[in-house]
Design a protein around this motif. Structure first.
Motif, PDB file in Angstrom:
ATOM      1  N   VAL A  51       0.881  -1.170   0.000  1.00  0.00           N
ATOM      2  CA  VAL A  51       0.000   0.000   0.000  1.00  0.00           C
ATOM      3  C   VAL A  51       0.916   1.216   0.000  1.00  0.00           C
ATOM      4  O   VAL A  51       1.953   1.203   0.658  1.00  0.00           O
ATOM      5  CB  VAL A  51      -0.837   0.036   1.301  1.00  0.00           C
ATOM      6  N   VAL A  52       0.552   2.272  -0.737  1.00  0.00           N
ATOM      7  CA  VAL A  52       1.383   3.478  -0.714  1.00  0.00           C
ATOM      8  C   VAL A  52       0.668   4.541   0.120  1.00  0.00           C
ATOM      9  O   VAL A  52      -0.530   4.769  -0.042  1.00  0.00           O
ATOM     10  CB  VAL A  52       1.641   4.012  -2.133  1.00  0.00           C
ATOM     11  N   CYS A  53       1.433   5.176   0.992  1.00  0.00           N
ATOM     12  CA  CYS A  53       0.881   6.256   1.813  1.00  0.00           C
ATOM     13  C   CYS A  53       1.510   7.575   1.342  1.00  0.00           C
ATOM     14  O   CYS A  53       2.727   7.679   1.236  1.00  0.00           O
ATOM     15  CB  CYS A  53       1.224   6.009   3.272  1.00  0.00           C
ATOM     16  N   VAL A  54       0.674   8.550   1.033  1.00  0.00           N
ATOM     17  CA  VAL A  54       1.166   9.872   0.637  1.00  0.00           C
ATOM     18  C   VAL A  54       0.884  10.813   1.800  1.00  0.00           C
ATOM     19  O   VAL A  54      -0.263  10.967   2.213  1.00  0.00           O
ATOM     20  CB  VAL A  54       0.432  10.389  -0.618  1.00  0.00           C
ATOM     21  N   GLU A  55       1.942  11.441   2.306  1.00  0.00           N
ATOM     22  CA  GLU A  55       1.780  12.269   3.503  1.00  0.00           C
ATOM     23  C   GLU A  55       2.358  13.647   3.195  1.00  0.00           C
ATOM     24  O   GLU A  55       3.503  13.764   2.770  1.00  0.00           O
ATOM     25  CB  GLU A  55       2.552  11.615   4.646  1.00  0.00           C
ATOM     26  N   ILE A  56       1.537  14.689   3.357  1.00  0.00           N
ATOM     27  CA  ILE A  56       2.046  16.051   3.174  1.00  0.00           C
ATOM     28  C   ILE A  56       1.699  16.825   4.435  1.00  0.00           C
ATOM     29  O   ILE A  56       0.520  17.019   4.735  1.00  0.00           O
ATOM     30  CB  ILE A  56       1.433  16.726   1.939  1.00  0.00           C
ATOM     31  N   GLY A  57       2.730  17.255   5.135  1.00  0.00           N
ATOM     32  CA  GLY A  57       2.473  17.907   6.414  1.00  0.00           C
ATOM     33  C   GLY A  57       1.766  16.917   7.326  1.00  0.00           C
ATOM     34  O   GLY A  57       2.265  15.833   7.593  1.00  0.00           O
ATOM     35  N   GLU A  58       0.570  17.284   7.763  1.00  0.00           N
ATOM     36  CA  GLU A  58      -0.162  16.415   8.700  1.00  0.00           C
ATOM     37  C   GLU A  58      -1.111  15.458   7.977  1.00  0.00           C
ATOM     38  O   GLU A  58      -1.630  14.538   8.581  1.00  0.00           O
ATOM     39  CB  GLU A  58      -0.998  17.280   9.672  1.00  0.00           C
ATOM     40  N   GLU A  59      -1.386  15.732   6.700  1.00  0.00           N
ATOM     41  CA  GLU A  59      -2.420  14.939   6.015  1.00  0.00           C
ATOM     42  C   GLU A  59      -1.849  13.665   5.420  1.00  0.00           C
ATOM     43  O   GLU A  59      -0.768  13.677   4.837  1.00  0.00           O
ATOM     44  CB  GLU A  59      -3.026  15.763   4.872  1.00  0.00           C
ATOM     45  N   LYS A  60      -2.612  12.563   5.544  1.00  0.00           N
ATOM     46  CA  LYS A  60      -2.183  11.290   4.956  1.00  0.00           C
ATOM     47  C   LYS A  60      -3.285  10.748   4.062  1.00  0.00           C
ATOM     48  O   LYS A  60      -4.458  10.848   4.397  1.00  0.00           O
ATOM     49  CB  LYS A  60      -1.944  10.250   6.051  1.00  0.00           C
ATOM     50  N   LYS A  61      -2.893  10.145   2.949  1.00  0.00           N
ATOM     51  CA  LYS A  61      -3.872   9.447   2.108  1.00  0.00           C
ATOM     52  C   LYS A  61      -3.237   8.140   1.641  1.00  0.00           C
ATOM     53  O   LYS A  61      -2.025   8.091   1.429  1.00  0.00           O
ATOM     54  CB  LYS A  61      -4.253  10.317   0.896  1.00  0.00           C
ATOM     55  N   TYR A  62      -4.070   7.107   1.482  1.00  0.00           N
ATOM     56  CA  TYR A  62      -3.543   5.780   1.131  1.00  0.00           C
ATOM     57  C   TYR A  62      -4.103   5.306  -0.199  1.00  0.00           C
ATOM     58  O   TYR A  62      -5.257   5.590  -0.540  1.00  0.00           O
ATOM     59  CB  TYR A  62      -3.938   4.757   2.192  1.00  0.00           C
ATOM     60  N   THR A  63      -3.310   4.522  -0.919  1.00  0.00           N
ATOM     61  CA  THR A  63      -3.823   3.863  -2.127  1.00  0.00           C
ATOM     62  C   THR A  63      -4.521   2.579  -1.684  1.00  0.00           C
ATOM     63  O   THR A  63      -4.506   2.218  -0.513  1.00  0.00           O
ATOM     64  CB  THR A  63      -2.675   3.473  -3.076  1.00  0.00           C
ATOM     65  N   SER A  64      -5.099   1.888  -2.663  1.00  0.00           N
ATOM     66  CA  SER A  64      -5.678   0.578  -2.334  1.00  0.00           C
ATOM     67  C   SER A  64      -4.535  -0.429  -2.177  1.00  0.00           C
ATOM     68  O   SER A  64      -3.396  -0.137  -2.520  1.00  0.00           O
ATOM     69  CB  SER A  64      -6.589   0.158  -3.477  1.00  0.00           C
ATOM     70  N   MET A  65      -4.864  -1.616  -1.660  1.00  0.00           N
ATOM     71  CA  MET A  65      -3.818  -2.633  -1.479  1.00  0.00           C
ATOM     72  C   MET A  65      -3.790  -3.550  -2.692  1.00  0.00           C
ATOM     73  O   MET A  65      -4.823  -3.915  -3.232  1.00  0.00           O
ATOM     74  CB  MET A  65      -4.119  -3.448  -0.223  1.00  0.00           C
ATOM     75  N   LYS A  66      -2.590  -3.892  -3.135  1.00  0.00           N
ATOM     76  CA  LYS A  66      -2.453  -4.850  -4.235  1.00  0.00           C
ATOM     77  C   LYS A  66      -1.870  -6.129  -3.639  1.00  0.00           C
ATOM     78  O   LYS A  66      -0.877  -6.072  -2.909  1.00  0.00           O
ATOM     79  CB  LYS A  66      -1.503  -4.317  -5.306  1.00  0.00           C
ATOM     80  N   GLU A  67      -2.495  -7.275  -3.971  1.00  0.00           N
ATOM     81  CA  GLU A  67      -2.090  -8.495  -3.285  1.00  0.00           C
ATOM     82  C   GLU A  67      -0.951  -9.216  -3.978  1.00  0.00           C
ATOM     83  O   GLU A  67      -0.860  -9.219  -5.197  1.00  0.00           O
ATOM     84  CB  GLU A  67      -3.296  -9.441  -3.181  1.00  0.00           C
ATOM     85  N   SER A  68      -0.120  -9.838  -3.165  1.00  0.00           N
ATOM     86  CA  SER A  68       0.993 -10.707  -3.553  1.00  0.00           C
ATOM     87  C   SER A  68       1.682 -10.273  -4.841  1.00  0.00           C
ATOM     88  O   SER A  68       1.622 -10.949  -5.846  1.00  0.00           O
ATOM     89  CB  SER A  68       0.519 -12.155  -3.670  1.00  0.00           C
ATOM     90  N   THR A  69       2.275  -9.094  -4.773  1.00  0.00           N
ATOM     91  CA  THR A  69       3.090  -8.653  -5.910  1.00  0.00           C
ATOM     92  C   THR A  69       4.124  -7.681  -5.383  1.00  0.00           C
ATOM     93  O   THR A  69       3.852  -6.955  -4.427  1.00  0.00           O
ATOM     94  CB  THR A  69       2.232  -7.937  -6.977  1.00  0.00           C
ATOM     95  N   ASN A  70       5.293  -7.672  -5.975  1.00  0.00           N
ATOM     96  CA  ASN A  70       6.205  -6.605  -5.587  1.00  0.00           C
ATOM     97  C   ASN A  70       6.421  -5.629  -6.741  1.00  0.00           C
ATOM     98  O   ASN A  70       7.393  -4.899  -6.777  1.00  0.00           O
ATOM     99  CB  ASN A  70       7.527  -7.121  -5.016  1.00  0.00           C
ATOM    100  N   CYS A  71       5.510  -5.674  -7.733  1.00  0.00           N
ATOM    101  CA  CYS A  71       5.489  -4.560  -8.687  1.00  0.00           C
ATOM    102  C   CYS A  71       4.032  -4.171  -8.914  1.00  0.00           C
ATOM    103  O   CYS A  71       3.481  -4.434  -9.975  1.00  0.00           O
ATOM    104  CB  CYS A  71       6.196  -4.919  -9.978  1.00  0.00           C
ATOM    105  N   PRO A  72       3.396  -3.557  -7.909  1.00  0.00           N
ATOM    106  CA  PRO A  72       1.968  -3.229  -8.014  1.00  0.00           C
ATOM    107  C   PRO A  72       1.728  -2.059  -8.954  1.00  0.00           C
ATOM    108  O   PRO A  72       2.579  -1.182  -9.084  1.00  0.00           O
ATOM    109  CB  PRO A  72       1.611  -2.834  -6.579  1.00  0.00           C
ATOM    110  N   TYR A  73       0.573  -2.059  -9.595  1.00  0.00           N
ATOM    111  CA  TYR A  73       0.174  -0.950 -10.471  1.00  0.00           C
ATOM    112  C   TYR A  73      -1.050  -0.289  -9.834  1.00  0.00           C
ATOM    113  O   TYR A  73      -2.057  -0.946  -9.579  1.00  0.00           O
ATOM    114  CB  TYR A  73      -0.165  -1.498 -11.855  1.00  0.00           C
ATOM    115  N   TYR A  74      -0.959   1.022  -9.536  1.00  0.00           N
ATOM    116  CA  TYR A  74      -2.070   1.698  -8.841  1.00  0.00           C
ATOM    117  C   TYR A  74      -2.807   2.674  -9.753  1.00  0.00           C
ATOM    118  O   TYR A  74      -4.001   2.642  -9.880  1.00  0.00           O
ATOM    119  CB  TYR A  74      -1.549   2.495  -7.636  1.00  0.00           C
ATOM    120  N   ASN A  75      -2.034   3.608 -10.322  1.00  0.00           N
ATOM    121  CA  ASN A  75      -2.610   4.720 -11.081  1.00  0.00           C
ATOM    122  C   ASN A  75      -3.707   5.427 -10.285  1.00  0.00           C
ATOM    123  O   ASN A  75      -4.825   5.563 -10.741  1.00  0.00           O
ATOM    124  CB  ASN A  75      -3.144   4.239 -12.422  1.00  0.00           C
TER     125      ASN A  75
END
Length: 2029
Positions: A280-304
């Motif tokens: 899962v990727v977490c984007v954090e700017i200052g105090e705010e955080k947002k997360y992408t969805s989770m991609k299962e069993s892969t170490n090259c996930p595609y989110y867009n």
């Protein structure tokens, strides 16, 4: 008067014969000798040069003489230089000598010079001549000036300095000096004033025309109407140096919050470290955080996935925020997951990128917990930061082939190394001083009662913020002078992506800690990244902190200032700190691997480490205090000056705890104030120490006018002086001062050049050359001066390194400027000007000294013991130095200082009003240099000291100055007009009047009502203005005039509009009033309102001295007072401009979008046009609703306007609504400030008839292989060449065919696309986008190449390389660029040759894709119809008037044309000239017309998310007039990049419905739909434009197919119509495919195919060729709008100025009276095609063995392989790693199985059965996977529709790259399965499988880019071996097995016809694999296991054991029976 005279006699022993010229330089001012012509060995100059000097000659000063070989054509060549130190001259006063020169290499040469030097000091002790002789030598030629390096405005000053006689002796302009005091006050050491002419190459010998207009003005040859330039800078140039330049802009804007939007797109991650993760990727700017969805069993996930963060904060706060991207493994609701890696960068870094963004870049992830670990993976993302008004150009987003070149696209700014190293940042905090009280006195008394001692009221600690982390020191209880001696250590990658470090002293408190002061350290300023650069280092040095005032209050209103927001208004404390950086060697074992902030204590630092303590002396004299805001009240006012805590009385002293000898922080409160009140008691103690006086005596203010007071400082001017002690680090300030001065000079020059260009004056290139020369001279001067102190002791490392890098950089800038000077030509001025601005930025950056020394000086105005307003003056600006370049720019000068309100009070309107204006003289220097401190004051004063008989009295500074010299003047202010003023009333207009302040006087003009462009035409006379000081000095340096413009309101106080400054032209009573200086010319002065411009004022000011004869001697005030306007005197004739007769024609077309006025609708509007008091009214529109157009189109009026275009008054357009009973209401108004582009210019005769000599042939070919780009032929109208455009080269064609044959089947070839039936509109669109991208790429490459070429040229000029060398180098450069490009192409794995690719692609016809609005490409379609916005309401005070859009109440459509009378008759003689239409001939009628509008909406990109989940459900709404089309039911679920592919037809009636609005809304199930953004298009301007924007013209004509002709008119009809309208002959079609239009012949094909394939003749192709080249037709030609797609930004009224996304669309319009158009083009989105991928896994091999066999202990693996409809058959696996150890026998084995899935469809993954007990890593499967999927061919993406969660209302569509993942696993029954390895195949380009297991290696993955790739979509079926890989502990790739698989791709239809079963099932089953007997599970069949055990492994062992047992039994039996037997034998029984 002091002077230095040099008599240059001769130069001997010269080589060769030629012209020589000498240059003599002293204190930066150079004089050139005359040219000694044709001299041989000896040049006799025999000339005198004289420098009047204002300060004593210092023994260390230098005189420099240079001799050149002079050349008229080439640059002068230096023969030699002679330098001497003037020590002897200073002592003896006279010196005669002969000495040798030295050359460039500092070696002595034979040539020698003979000179005599005399020096006369003030008292006349030295030197022989009398004063008179000095001044009146009639032939003295020392006043030679050249003008190229002159400041533009110095005309006035030179004019005033020199009488305007100009003699041309040897064509040298000379100015003779007149009168005594001309240069007396001039300190010639200052480069600024000395108008130095240090030309190395061309001396003062200039040709006549080279004397810029400047000289002509002095000579009075300029036409009387000329206007001086850049009047903002008119204030700035003085000849005498007693005054410095005032700062025009007042309001501080830094602390004000602004809107920002940060958008982050997380595209995908690659090479994440870890096995089988769920990232899962977490984007954090200052105090705010947002997360992408989770991609299962892969170490090259595609989110867009796209995220948007909105902020409303000040810029500084925004840019310091950290963007942190982290990848987290298996995060869910219950657990936070484990961190894989992070990436950090501050927002400022992104904002300072080009376009404020990173696009498609890879961020390197690193592990903050373990810095020894390598890279943890890569994350591909886009980051963009948008402030208000920034628009981001998104690179076009279609059809991306993934940028797989990670290394080449890293998310790092230019110039950063790809591999950043870890480094430690050590911030050492030693101690602080001068802290303020941080508690109330009540608390202090309570504490005192309890504890019994008086403690300091502050508990400070230091906190450091850096890169998102913070560290803090310990708290020092109760101390104003805390000592910490601690260091804070940060561990961060270097170079860091975080620019600033924030150091804050905070006060620890039980309730909440507050900041005492903040200091920012910019890492760029304390390091240098160059080859000779240095790591960040600082100090140990003191950092001064500023913030709110020092008195403690519980609620400090200025607390923000202490946090570093906004400009501090008071000194808070200073902190001693140092910074060091150490790069870590992460391989060493003892390194701490965490990045936690550490704290250590450090040893103390010696007192002297930061420099020697010196006593400084600060002196200030208040010459004038005016414009004091009356709100203050009339209590007595006093001014206080402080430096640090010295001089601060109310709240300064926090008494130092350690009683130092020097009373460091000022004296104790009570005594101090007492002393100051009774200043008579001021005593000098026995050492000569004096007490400080830091306040002026209180004085009651006197009323000036309604708004302002002034203080009556007439002849008596109060003074203050302060002694203070600081470390002596003046050197830092000196260097900064030198650079600042060079930068100021450069800025002034650059502004001048811009002004020349803007006003289209002649010769901007000359001025720029002068500016560059000044710059290069300044830089070399800096290097020389700075060189002296290179080895000074007591400097920090940063001082030494910075000095070196500054010298290098300055030297570099100087050299570049020198070379650029050569290249400045008329056509390159703008480019070179950009480079000069770049120099300016570099200089400003260098001049900012990061290590502080002396704190800034604050001037406070106090009333009633309260601090009211302040000014902050940097100490370096007033610092004194013996060397003049090093002196501060305001030292020893009188400066106009404007006081402002502190902190937030100063924002907005309060910040614009002046609180007080001071004329202030300041001097700061070492106490021991104090003797100079009064030298810069205006002369004519006596010092008034404290009355005390004392022997030290002479050394005590004065407490006030008494001026006994007084001059009386009359000031005449000629206030002519103002333009473009700020709208201050709700009507959108103002009622302006101007108030002029001079000294303590003020007067106002009359009020003109309702205008933004008032013409006052009024002379204001100020009689009896008394100024103090010497007449001659006042003449050269008058005080400034302040003009404020106000808006008169009927109720309440007048409202401030803006302010400007001016300097008067002065006439002394003994001067003649006449040319060239009098009467003065009108000039434009820029009016400022805070930081923004608010208009311009046209005025002139003259100051006339009143002599003995009184005002009767003054030039008479001509003309009676105006009878109509009462006692108002108009501007006299000589000053007002010369007028001519002009006619202005107005085209009245119509009014649009008028809003309601006072709730009533506008019904009968009329337009009034007014210019310079004359005007015309339109006819009345009878019913605005029915028809908003005017019935009479053209009207005109005549008006007298100035001949000088720059002085033309604005033209006002007003719209009034005529209501019943004769009432009129103003609807809105518009001021056209510049009429210049409406000036009529006759069409050029030459161009219209030209070209008839020869006909121009333009070929066009219909071969589909041609790109439209190549066919464009630009031709000059006058040329008569025949141009053939060869489209295809035959030879290359054959080659291509040959290559095609060679090409392997299945290599990425796009042959499918050729079939017409396959092509649709989207094929055309995607092909066009590719072209757009390529064009952009080509432009970038060309730009880079041009820049490189320019650099080469510069380098070549520096080294005198010959031209052909450049060519050679250039070609080498090109080769290098090519190589780079080829390497890139290779990386992308294109096996196809580039040329071949091109030919494939360009079979598709293309359209134009504009990545901006169509309007910007075609000048808003205002070719004849202009749109004027009508404004009403008060202008917004936000920065840059961003709120103007809200004030628009409608639009007036029309045009203007203006020309001088009488007009030549030729125009009116034209055929069909209609006298009623004037200049507006051939304009269509404006009757209402019905139009069919067809809007095509293709797609939207980067929409702003509207839902909580960070997505939106967009749909399109089209509005036109009253009709509205909502496409709500076709909303697109959860998409931020929706493809709409829709067309909408709307019938409209122009002009009533002509504004088209296309909006994108977000669909909501429950609440109302939200607007995401909208765009507005004015269809009317498009419809009537000559560019023909009704329907785009396509590049080819066809009757059917995807490229069918859309326009109802055929090309031939359109062409005939255009020819008729343009009044040219109809096109003549000839044989052989030719057509002639005007005098151009076009060639093209003549056949066309219809749907049935039949060919027939047609002229349409020919006509279309002409239309596509219409811009080449003389006179009427213009570029017609092609078939296109435009990209428009979507805006939301709630967030003005910030893009909310973009929409791609186009509009076609068809008038209803022409034939109906065909059906709309089908552009609905392509439906994805259904495929099935069948994968058969046959075998595996060499799988690594992971398990130990339970019985045998061998390593074995249970192999199974994990896998569209793709049918994948897994045949075998091979060489699989063996995972398990056998249980009993310890052999390695694996239980192998294979798993597979398509990317994005992990939940549909499929597994083979398990191959148990593989002992060799071989596995046999014969197993089939089947993957059905939907695929978009054009975008190369799989389309997946699924519900995001069980709560989702509907499915969301995802587009994902087509990638197949296969994994090999080891099955475990009692624990989780072990992952062994994987391979991911991109189905569009993957390596061909190996034929055998042996040939299959890890290189197939490592070198994927180089190997030929294949596409399953082309090849359909492929079989082979592929490697499985995994990463080992060291993050290296290792081979973990091989798989033999077969991939078979079939369409859904084919799959239905031949179905197959999964695994080995029916239908079409695969046979069972032939597995060895060992593959079974022991606990399922134990007997078999035992049999296997017995039979296979232990057979021989058992036999051996049995045999051994038998032997053993026999032996036992033998031993058992032996004794008995023996006995028997023995006994013989």
């Amino acid at each position: 008067m002091m002077a230095l005279t040099v008599h240059l006699k001769s130069v001997a022993n010269l080589r060769g014969k030629g012209d020589r010229i000498a240059k003599v330089t002293f204190r930066g001012l150079s004089f050139y000798s005359r040219v000694a012509a044709n001299c041989e060995a000896v040049a006799h100059f025999n000339e005198m040069f004289q420098w009047p000097i204002a300060s004593r000659l210092d023994g260390s000063e230098m005189l420099e003489i240079q001799v050149y070989n002079y050349s008229k054509v080439f640059s002068n060549r230096l023969v030699g230089t002679f330098c001497m130190v003037l020590q002897k001259v200073a002592e003896e006063g006279q010196l005669e000598l002969t000495d040798t020169f030295i050359d460039d290499n500092n070696t002595s040469i034979n040539t020698s010079v003979t000179i005599e030097i005399r020096y006369q000091s003030m008292d006349g002790t030295v030197g022989m001549r009398s004063n008179g002789e000095y001044l009146d030598v009639p032939d003295d030629r020392d006043g030679i000036f050249t003008f190229e390096t002159d400041s533009l405005l110095s005309g006035q000053s030179h004019g005033s300095a020199a009488s305007a006689k100009r003699s041309l002796q040897g064509s040298i302009p000379t100015f003779r000096k007149s009168g005594k005091g001309v240069f007396a006050a001039m300190k010639l050491g200052k480069i600024r004033s000395s108008k130095d002419d240090h030309k190395k190459d061309e001396p003062a010998v200039l040709e006549m025309e080279d004397l810029d207009k400047k000289a002509m003005r002095l000579a009075g040859m300029l036409e009387p109407d000329a206007i001086s330039l850049a009047s903002v800078t008119a204030v700035t140039t003085n000849i005498s140096n007693k005054r410095s330049k005032p700062d025009i802009k007042i309001e501080p804007s830094s602390g004000r919050p602004v809107d920002y939007q940060i958008s982050v797109t997380i595209i995908e991650a690659r090479q994440l470290i870890g096995l089988n993760m769920d990232p899962v990727v977490c984007v954090e700017i200052g105090e705010e955080k947002k997360y992408t969805s989770m991609k299962e069993s892969t170490n090259c996930p595609y989110y867009n996935e796209y995220f948007v963060f909105d902020f409303h904060v000040p810029p500084d706060v925004m840019f310091d925020k950290i963007i942190k991207l982290s990848v987290i493994h298996s995060k869910n609701l219950l657990r936070s997951g484990t961190l894989v890696g992070t990436f950090k960068m501050d927002v400022g870094t992104v904002y300072h990128q080009p376009e404020h963004q990173f696009y498609h870049k890879w961020a390197i992830l690193s592990d903050p917990v373990d810095i020894t670990a390598a890279c943890k993976g890569y994350l591909k993302c886009d980051i963009a930061v948008v402030g208000k008004g920034d628009n981001i150009k998104t690179p076009h987003k279609a059809n991306e082939t993934d940028e797989d070149d990670i290394e080449g696209n890293l998310l790092l700014p230019e110039g950063f190394p790809a591999e950043r190293q870890w480094a430690r940042f050590y911030v050492k905090v030693y101690r602080a001083e001068g802290l303020p009280k941080m508690n109330t006195n009540i608390m202090a008394n309570v504490k005192k009662a309890f504890i019994g001692e008086n403690r300091d009221l502050a508990d400070p600690y230091v906190q450091v913020y850096f890169s998102g982390q913070k560290g803090k020191t310990s708290v020092q209880k109760s101390s104003y002078e805390p000592i910490w001696n601690e260091q804070i250590v940060f561990t961060e990658l270097f170079p860091p992506l975080c620019k600033r470090m924030k150091v804050q002293i905070r006060d620890s408190d039980k309730v909440n800690d507050v900041a005492i002061g903040t200091h920012f350290i910019d890492l760029r300023k304390i390091s240098n990244e160059g080859d000779k650069g240095f790591l960040p280092t600082l100090g140990p040095a003191w950092a001064n902190m500023y913030g709110s005032t020092r008195q403690y209050t519980l609620m400090d209103e200025h607390q923000d200032l202490n946090d570093g927001l906004g400009e501090g208004v008071s000194f808070r404390a200073r902190l001693l700190l140092s910074i060091a950086v150490e790069i870590l060697d992460t391989t060493s074992p003892e390194i701490l691997s965490s990045t936690e902030v550490q704290m250590d204590s450090i040893s103390n630092i010696s007192e002297s480490a930061t420099g020697k303590m010196e006593e400084f002396f600060l002196f200030g004299a208040f010459l004038e205090a005016t414009m004091i805001d009356r709100k203050i009240g009339d209590k007595p006012i006093t001014f206080e000056i402080t430096i640090g805590n010295y001089g601060n009385q109310i709240d300064g002293t926090s008494r130092p705890s350690s009683s130092r000898k020097k009373k460091k922080d000022g004296e104790s409160d009570e005594e101090d104030s007492e002393l100051i009140q009774n200043s008579s008691e001021d005593e000098a103690d026995e050492e000569g120490h004096l007490e400080s006086v830091s306040c002026t005596p209180p004085m009651k203010p006197v009323v000036t006018d309604r708004n302002y007071f002034h203080l009556p400082y007439f002849e008596k001017k109060p003074c203050v002086y302060i002694k203070s002690w600081w470390q002596d680090q003046r050197r830092r300030l000196y260097n900064a001062n030198m650079m600042d001065k060079i930068a100021d000079k450069l800025e002034e020059g650059v502004n001048d050049v811009q002004e020349i260009i803007k006003t289209e004056k002649a010769f901007p290139e000359r001025r720029l050359r002068g500016v560059l020369e000044e710059l290069s001279f300044g830089c070399s001067r800096f290097v020389n001066l700075a060189n002296k102190d290179i080895n000074q002791t007591g400097r920090t490392k940063l001082d030494r390194e910075r000095l070196k890098s500054c010298m290098r950089e300055m030297d570099n800038i100087g050299q570049q400027a020198k070379q650029m000077r050569m290249q400045v030509k008329k056509n390159t001025v703008k480019d070179k000007l950009k480079m000069a601005q770049n120099f300016l930025q570099r200089l400003r950056f260098l001049a900012d000294e990061p290590q502080h020394s002396i704190p800034d000086v604050f001037v406070w105005m106090m009333s009633n013991n309260k601090r009211i307003a302040y000014a902050r003056i940097p100490s370096k600006d007033i610092l004194y130095s013996v060397v003049d370049e090093e002196t501060g720019k305001d030292c020893e000068k009188v400066k106009a200082v404007f006081l402002k309100l502190p902190g937030k009070k100063g924002f907005g309107p309060a910040g614009w009003t002046v609180q007080a204006k001071l004329e202030l003289y300041l001097w700061l220097g070492l106490n021991k240099q104090r003797k100079e401190f009064l030298s810069g004051l205006p002369n004519g004063f006596e010092e008034l000291k404290v009355a005390k008989t004392d022997r030290y009295l002479h050394s005590v500074p004065p407490v006030s100055l008494v001026y006994n010299m007084k001059q009386v003047f009359q000031l005449r202010a000629h206030m002519y007009q103002a333009r473009s003023l700020f709208a201050a009333d709700s009507s959108g207009l103002s009622d302006p009047f101007a108030r002029v302040f001079f000294s303590t006087h003020s007067q106002v003009t009359e009020v003109l009502s309702e205008t933004l462009c008032p013409t006052w035409d009024q002379l204001l006379v100020f009689d009896d203005v008394e100024l103090f000081g010497e007449a001659s000095e006042l003449r050269d340096d008058p005080p400034i005039i302040v003009v404020e413009i106000y808006d008169q309101d009927t109720v309440g106080k007048a409202e401030f509009i803006g302010r400007t400054f001016a300097k008067p032209t002065i006439k002394m009573c003994d001067e003649h009033y006449g040319p060239p200086r009098f009467p003065p010319q009108l000039e434009y002065f820029q009016i400022y309102r805070g930081n923004c411009t608010a208009g311009e004022l046209l005025a002139a000011f003259e100051l006339l001295q009143i002599g003995q004869g009184g005002s009767a001697d003054l030039p008479p005030l001509e003309g009676p007072t105006d009878s109509e306007r009462g006692p108002i005197i108009p501007v006299p004739l000589g000053i007002r401009p010369v007028l001519s007769r002009y006619r202005i024609e107005v085209l009245f077309w119509g009014l649009r979008d008028l809003k309601r006025i006072n709730l009533a609708q506008v019904d009968r509007p009329r337009v009034d046009i007014e210019c310079a008091g004359r005007g015309v009214q339109s006819v009345l529109i009878q019913n605005y609703k029915k028809n908003p157009n005017f019935s009479t189109l053209v009207k005109w009026f005549e008006v007298d306007l100035p001949e000088n275009e720059l002085l033309h008054p604005p033209l006002n357009i007003r719209v009034v609504d005529c209501r019943a009973f004769g009432r009129y209401t103003l609807v809105g108004s518009h001021a056209v400030s510049s009429l210049r582009h409406f000036l009529y210019s006759a069409p050029n005769k030459a161009s219209s008839n030209s070209g008839s000599a020869g006909e121009i042939v333009i070929m066009d070919s219909m071969e589909p292989t041609v790109r439209k780009m190549d066919t464009c032929v630009k031709l000059d109208a006058t040329s008569d060449a025949v141009v053939k455009v060869d489209m295809i080269d035959d030879e290359s064609d054959k080659e291509k065919k040959r290559k095609k044959k060679k090409k392997k089947k299945g290599a990425a070839d796009e042959e499918d696309e050729t079939d017409e039936s396959v092509l649709d509109w989207w094929s055309k669109y995607f092909a066009s986008i590719e072209t757009l991208k390529e064009t952009l790429r080509a432009q970038e490459a060309a730009q880079a190449e041009a820049e490189e070429r320019e650099d080469l040229e510069i380098a070549a000029e520096a080294a005198d390389i010959k031209c052909d060398d450049i060519v050679r180098k250039g070609s080498r450069m090109r080769e290098r660029i090519k190589e780079k490009r080829n390497a890139k192409d290779k990386k992308k794995g294109h096996a196809v040759d580039g040329a071949e690719k091109q030919i494939v692609k360009s079979k598709v016809d293309e359209l134009m894709v504009y990545n901006k609005e169509l309007e910007t490409e075609y000048g808003d379609f205002e070719d004849w119809l202009h749109t004027f916005n009508l404004y009403r309401g008060k202008a917004g005070d936000d920065d840059e008037h961003a709120l103007d859009d809200d004030r628009i109440v409608g639009r007036f459509k029309g045009s203007l044309c203006m020309y001088k009378l009488p007009l030549s008759e030729e125009i009116t003689r034209d055929v069909g000239y209609d006298p009623n239409m004037g200049m507006f001939q051939s304009i269509p009628h404006n009757d209402p017309i019905n139009v069919l509008v067809r809007v095509y909406v293709v797609r939207a990109t980067d929409l702003h998310p509207a839902d909580i989940n960070g997505k939106a459900d967009p749909y399109v709404v089209i509005k036109l007039g009253k009709s509205e089309v909502k496409d709500k039911e076709n909303y697109i679920s959860k998409q931020l990049n929706p493809v709409f592919g829709k067309s909408f037809d709307i019938e409209a009636r122009f002009p009533m419905e002509s504004m088209l609005t296309v909006s994108v809304y977000d669909w909501d199930l429950v609440s109302t739909d939200d607007l995401i953004g909208e765009t507005k298009i004015d269809l009317e301007n498009r419809f009537y434009s000559k560019y023909r924007a009704t329907c785009g013209i396509s590049s080819t004509y066809s009757l059917h197919g995807y490229n069918v002709w859309r326009d109802p008119l055929k090309p031939s009809q359109i062409l005939a119509k255009l020819c008729k309208e343009g009044k040219i002959d109809a096109p003549q079609y000839g044989t052989g495919g030719k057509v002639q239009v005007a005098n151009r012949i076009f060639v093209g094909p003549t056949e066309i195919e219809d749907e049935n394939g039949l060919k027939k003749q047609t002229e349409e192709h020919l006509a279309l060729t002409v239309l596509n080249h219409w811009e080449e037709i003389p006179r009427v030609g213009c570029r017609l709008v092609p078939e296109h797609v435009e990209t428009r930004p979507l805006l939301n009224p709630d967030k003005p100025g910030i893009e909310q996304g973009r929409i791609e669309m186009w509009v076609d319009m068809f008038p209803m009276d022409t034939p109906a158009p065909g059906p709309a083009i089908e552009i609905s989105p392509r439906k994805p095609k259904r495929y099935e991928l069948r994968v058969i896994i046959w075998n595996t091999d060499e799988v690594i063995l992971e398990d130990d066999d339970y019985f045998t202990g061998e390593k074995s693996s249970d192999i199974f392989v994990r896998g569209f409809e793709l049918r994948v058959i897994i045949w075998n696996t091979d060489d699989v790693i063996l995972e398990d150890d056998a249980f009993l026998t310890g052999e390695k084995m694996s239980d192998i199985y294979v798993r597979g899935w398509l990317k994005g469809q992990q939940e549909d993954r499929q597994d083979t059965d398990v191959h148990y007990h593989s002992l060799t890593g071989e596995g046999n499967f014969n197993w089939r996977f089947v993957f059905p999927f939907d695929y978009l061919m054009a975008e190369e993406k799989i389309v997946i529709s699924k519900k995001e969660s069980m709560f989702s209302w509907d499915e969301t569509e995802y587009k994902i790259p087509a990638r197949l993942t296969l994994q090999v696993w080891d099955a475990d029954h009692f624990s989780a399965d072990d992952f062994l390895g994987a391979i991911e195949l991109d189905l569009n380009r993957f390596p061909r499988g190996a034929k055998t297991s042996k040939q299959c290696s890890i290189d197939m993955i490592r070198n994927e880019q180089e190997l030929p790739s294949i596409s399953i979509f082309k090849q359909k079926r492929v079989k082979g071996w592929w490697p499985f890989v995994a990463r080992d502990e060291n993050d290296e790739m290792e081979l973990t097995g091989k798989v033999e698989a077969e991939l078979h791709l079939i369409t859904a239809e084919e799959a239905e016809k031949s179905p197959v079963g999964l695994g080995r099932n029916e239908p079409d089953p695969l046979e069972k694999p032939n597995r060895p007997d060992t593959t079974f599970l022991w606990f399922l069949s134990p007997l078999k296991a035992i049999r296997y055990l017995v039979c296979n492994r232990y057979k021989w062992l058992i036999i051996k054991i049995v045999l051994a047992l038998l032997l053993f039994v026999m032996l036992g039996l033998f031993l058992y029976s032996m004794p008995g037997y023996l006995v028997k034998k023995l006994l013989g029984a």
